[in-house]
Design an enzyme around this catalytic site. Structure first.
Site: not given
Length: 290
Positions: A17-18, A20-21, A72, A166
């Site tokens: 939706s924003r 890099i993708g 999801d 992480y």
């Protein structure tokens, strides 16, 4: 066989939706590709610009066909349904991009277990699950690729010491690359990882890492989009199991101009996490002269 363009190919991109993708989807759309935008954001958020619907409009404006899907990647039913719908809508799936990711740069004592769980559910488990359930569609494709936005497996203490949870989650994505590249090699499905040398101007960098200052010291998402496009045009049976750094890979494929990717050419570029010490940049990371 390699493909000169992605015209008619279908991409399933998580977190599209924003950032890099979306950039990867738009680049493919310029060839006339079909793009399934698999992400959670359906309603506008003041802190996170872009939704699956605004992304769909950008992809269609670039020349592609878009399918916005609320997904999801932690939920098996959601993932299975989205893959099924994509294949039915476009007639198959050729490329899967595991871009969705969660981040928390906290040490062990500051990492809440719910944040630990979130990162592992989205990054490692989500990547494994999307790849697992997407694979049967790829087995039927002509030049199938799976791409993870994950780092080289540079097992150095310094990458773990400040944010063990992480790093485990991101390296988990790369371990999926290592495993599936071997598992799917005989089936002709390429599985590779792509990682940026520098920070990339995304909402995560602005909101979580360094604000506007780090954004200006970053490259644009288009550098990863161009690198991903080159990967997808490689012959899948010959190009698999690689852990690629964006600018190095582009340089190896004839790209010589990297200033076009800078957000602010008057700023030195900030190096991202997980880039191995022996990886030499093909272009200066310092500010452009003049």
């Amino acid at each position: 066989m390699a493909t000169p363009t992605l015209k008619g190919k279908t991409l399933f991109i998580t977190g599209a939706s924003r950032g890099i993708g979306l950039a990867i989807g738009v680049r493919a759309a310029r060839d006339g590709a079909n793009v399934a935008i698999a992400a959670k954001t359906a309603e506008p958020n003041p802190k996170l610009p872009g939704t699956i619907h605004t992304a769909a409009r950008e992809i269609e404006a670039a020349g592609g066909r878009a399918l916005p899907l609320i997904v999801d990647v932690r939920d098996e039913t959601s993932v299975r349904s989205a893959l099924d719908e994509t294949a039915q809508h476009f007639g198959g799936i050729d490329i899967i991009v595991n871009n969705a990711s969660a981040i928390s740069l906290t040490d062990s004592q500051s990492t809440e277990m719910k944040r630990f769980d979130l990162m592992h559910q989205i990054n490692t488990r989500g990547t494994f699950m999307v790849s697992k359930f997407g694979a049967p569609y790829l087995f039927k494709a002509d030049n199938p690729h799976i791409l993870m936005l994950s780092p080289p497996l540079d097992m150095k203490e310094k990458w773990f010491a400040r944010h063990t949870a992480y790093t485990m989650a991101k390296f988990g994505m790369s371990i999926v690359v290592l495993g599936l590249a071997g598992e799917f090699r005989s089936k002709g499905v390429a599985v590779n990882a792509l990682w940026p040398r520098t920070t990339i101007a995304t909402a995560a960098v602005k909101n979580l890492l360094g604000g506007d200052a780090l954004m200006r010291a970053s490259r644009k998402p288009e550098i990863l989009a161009d690198a991903a496009h080159l990967i997808f045009c490689k012959p899948a049976r010959e190009f698999t199991g690689h852990f690629l750094i964006d600018d190095t890979f582009l340089a190896e494929n004839g790209v010589t101009e990297f200033d076009q990717y800078r957000v602010d050419p008057t700023r030195d570029l900030a190096v991202d996490f997980f880039v191995p010490d022996d990886s030499v940049a093909p272009a200066p990371l310092t500010r452009r002269a003049g």
